[in-house]
Scaffold this active site. Structure first.
Site, PDB file in Angstrom:
ATOM      1  N   LYS A  41       0.865  -1.202  -0.166  1.00  0.00           N
ATOM      2  CA  LYS A  41      -0.021   0.012  -0.101  1.00  0.00           C
ATOM      3  C   LYS A  41       1.078   1.348  -0.067  1.00  0.00           C
ATOM      4  O   LYS A  41       2.175   1.142   0.324  1.00  0.00           O
ATOM      5  CB  LYS A  41      -0.888   0.018   1.128  1.00  0.00           C
ATOM      6  CG  LYS A  41      -0.307   0.189   2.395  1.00  0.00           C
ATOM      7  CD  LYS A  41      -1.225   0.019   3.767  1.00  0.00           C
ATOM      8  CE  LYS A  41      -0.228  -0.166   4.956  1.00  0.00           C
ATOM      9  NZ  LYS A  41      -1.162  -0.571   6.296  1.00  0.00           N
ATOM     10  N   TYR A  63      18.143  29.294   9.616  1.00  0.00           N
ATOM     11  CA  TYR A  63      16.959  30.209  10.138  1.00  0.00           C
ATOM     12  C   TYR A  63      16.708  29.863  11.791  1.00  0.00           C
ATOM     13  O   TYR A  63      17.076  29.026  12.250  1.00  0.00           O
ATOM     14  CB  TYR A  63      15.599  29.498   9.505  1.00  0.00           C
ATOM     15  CG  TYR A  63      15.549  30.022   7.951  1.00  0.00           C
ATOM     16  CD1 TYR A  63      15.486  31.149   7.623  1.00  0.00           C
ATOM     17  CD2 TYR A  63      15.788  28.971   7.046  1.00  0.00           C
ATOM     18  CE1 TYR A  63      15.421  31.656   6.214  1.00  0.00           C
ATOM     19  CE2 TYR A  63      15.542  29.199   5.713  1.00  0.00           C
ATOM     20  CZ  TYR A  63      15.588  30.476   5.315  1.00  0.00           C
ATOM     21  OH  TYR A  63      15.172  30.836   4.090  1.00  0.00           O
ATOM     22  N   MET A  73      14.268  24.528   3.571  1.00  0.00           N
ATOM     23  CA  MET A  73      13.641  23.758   2.343  1.00  0.00           C
ATOM     24  C   MET A  73      14.570  22.838   1.413  1.00  0.00           C
ATOM     25  O   MET A  73      14.195  21.596   1.148  1.00  0.00           O
ATOM     26  CB  MET A  73      12.654  24.898   1.481  1.00  0.00           C
ATOM     27  CG  MET A  73      11.714  24.072   0.484  1.00  0.00           C
ATOM     28  SD  MET A  73      11.279  25.284  -0.703  1.00  0.00           S
ATOM     29  CE  MET A  73       9.720  25.601   0.133  1.00  0.00           C
ATOM     30  N   ARG A 107     -11.230  -0.104  14.196  1.00  0.00           N
ATOM     31  CA  ARG A 107     -11.155   0.787  13.205  1.00  0.00           C
ATOM     32  C   ARG A 107     -12.068   0.231  12.192  1.00  0.00           C
ATOM     33  O   ARG A 107     -13.249   0.519  11.691  1.00  0.00           O
ATOM     34  CB  ARG A 107      -9.833   0.693  12.595  1.00  0.00           C
ATOM     35  CG  ARG A 107      -9.251   1.772  12.079  1.00  0.00           C
ATOM     36  CD  ARG A 107      -7.371   1.983  11.928  1.00  0.00           C
ATOM     37  NE  ARG A 107      -7.155   0.814  11.215  1.00  0.00           N
ATOM     38  CZ  ARG A 107      -5.829   0.714  10.932  1.00  0.00           C
ATOM     39  NH1 ARG A 107      -4.867   1.642  11.270  1.00  0.00           N
ATOM     40  NH2 ARG A 107      -5.246  -0.319  10.237  1.00  0.00           N
TER      41      ARG A 107
END
Ligand SMILES: *Cc1c(COP(=O)(O)O)cnc(C)c1O
Length: 364
Positions: free
Chosen positions: A35, A256, A304, A130
């Protein structure tokens, strides 16, 4: 030249881990759970390493089609079953086995026109709450399914909530045994954690185990146990290179928010990998990384597109040096994906599934 970042999928390691899971549950058949696009590895890229499985378990019809397109004629199981009536047409056409976890799925089957009766896995809710029928409703569901001409063989499935931890599987196993007693059909209970920790127990093993994460080289019960403990190998490496070097003096800060301050002279490397590549932004100073296969640490905040790494332990490193974020370095050193995952307060599952689209992937 493209950015030097790259992910590598290790076919031999997938094969090794699959075999390891087979040995964890002797005699049981093995679903390779693919999956989420084979946990971020890519179904097509992982297939060669996983074709020794007895079947493939997944969620999306699209993924089932892709596995058939690879030439797989063996069992494919839809772990959540169908979502709407017309999904059953594809199940008939592709010969998919599917989980039946609620009355609505039985209603759809009862309306379905098919020449080939389906093999279904009737799901018991043994405590996870579930998917699945409550224990007292399982027999009624089984009786209904058994009466349908659309249904061929009926097997049983349940899922453990605490197989990776002290809570264990005992209580759910007892509920499953009680609810399915005397009912004929194959059984499937164990994910990776249950297979590794309880695979010696014949009842937990059942007829089919369903390992996912362990096949992809992450310990299901990290940090209690690591992949070395379980004899698993990394199947995905995320690696990049150093694209700049900075010499810091005492009091200089990095990145940062200036979250890291150099306590003294410190040489750092800037590596071409950031959160837009799938490296977690929550990894802080101290998160382990490998530079030229030598274990060192992340420094400051993840940007990033870049991170900074401490080069004080790797004097020979400089521009162009290999940086391994997880997986296996060129010299064979291993950094389990579970380590940066833990540093980010998450699991290996999330990191491998979140590998960003922009990272080129090669298979070896
Ligand atoms: C994802 C999944 C698995 C595999 O679990 P791992 O923890 O990755 O081994 C097994 N069974 C079901 C029903 C699942 O959804």
């Amino acid at each position: 030249m493209p950015r030097p970042i790259q992910a590598t999928i290790h076919t031999a390691a997938l094969r090794h881990n699959l075999d390891r899971m087979r040995r964890a549950a002797p005699g049981a058949k093995v679903w390779a759970v693919v999956k989420a696009n084979a946990y971020g590895h890519g179904i097509e890229r992982a297939f060669e390493g996983l074709r020794g499985a007895d079947g493939f378990a997944l969620l999306d019809l699209d993924e089932a089609q892709r596995v058939r397109a690879l030439g797989w004629r063996g069992p494919i199981l839809l772990l959540e079953g169908v979502f709407e009536a017309r999904d059953l047409e594809l199940c008939s056409r592709l010969g998919l086995w599917h989980t039946v976890h609620c009355d609505e799925q039985i209603d759809m089957l009862a309306m379905h026109k098919t020449h080939v009766p389906h093999r279904v896995f009737l799901k018991l809710n043994s405590g996870m709450n579930r998917l699945g029928f409550a224990p007292q409703r399982l027999r009624a569901a089984w009786t209904r399914l058994a009466a349908l001409p659309q249904v061929d063989e009926i097997s049983f499935v349940t899922h453990f909530s605490d197989a990776d931890a002290a809570g264990g599987i005992e209580a759910q196993l007892a509920v499953f045994d009680e609810a399915t007693r005397d009912l004929p059909g194959e059984r499937s209970l164990s994910n990776s954690a249950a297979s590794l920790r309880h695979g010696g127990d014949a009842a937990a093993r059942g007829d089919w185990i369903r390992p996912g994460i362990a096949v992809y080289g992450s310990a299901p019960d990290a940090p209690e146990h690591d992949i070395a403990h379980w004899g698993l190998q990394p199947t995905m490496t995320l690696a990049t290179r150093i694209i700049a070097v900075q010499q810091l003096q005492r009091g200089d800060t990095v990145g940062y928010g200036s979250s890291f301050t150099a306590p003294g002279p410190l040489r750092i490397g800037v590596a071409a990998c950031g959160y837009a590549d799938g490296y977690p932004r929550h990894c802080g100073t101290g998160t382990p990384v490998l530079v030229e296969g030598v274990r060192t640490r992340l420094i400051g905040r993840v940007s990033m597109d870049m991170i900074a790494v401490d080069l004080s332990a790797v004097a020979q490193a400089g521009f162009g040096s290999e940086v391994t974020l997880w997986g296996r370095s060129g010299n064979g050193a291993v950094l389990a994906i579970d380590e940066p995952a833990q540093a980010a307060g998450t699991l290996g599952y999330e990191l491998m599934c979140a590998l960003a689209q922009r990272v080129p992937v090669v298979v070896e």
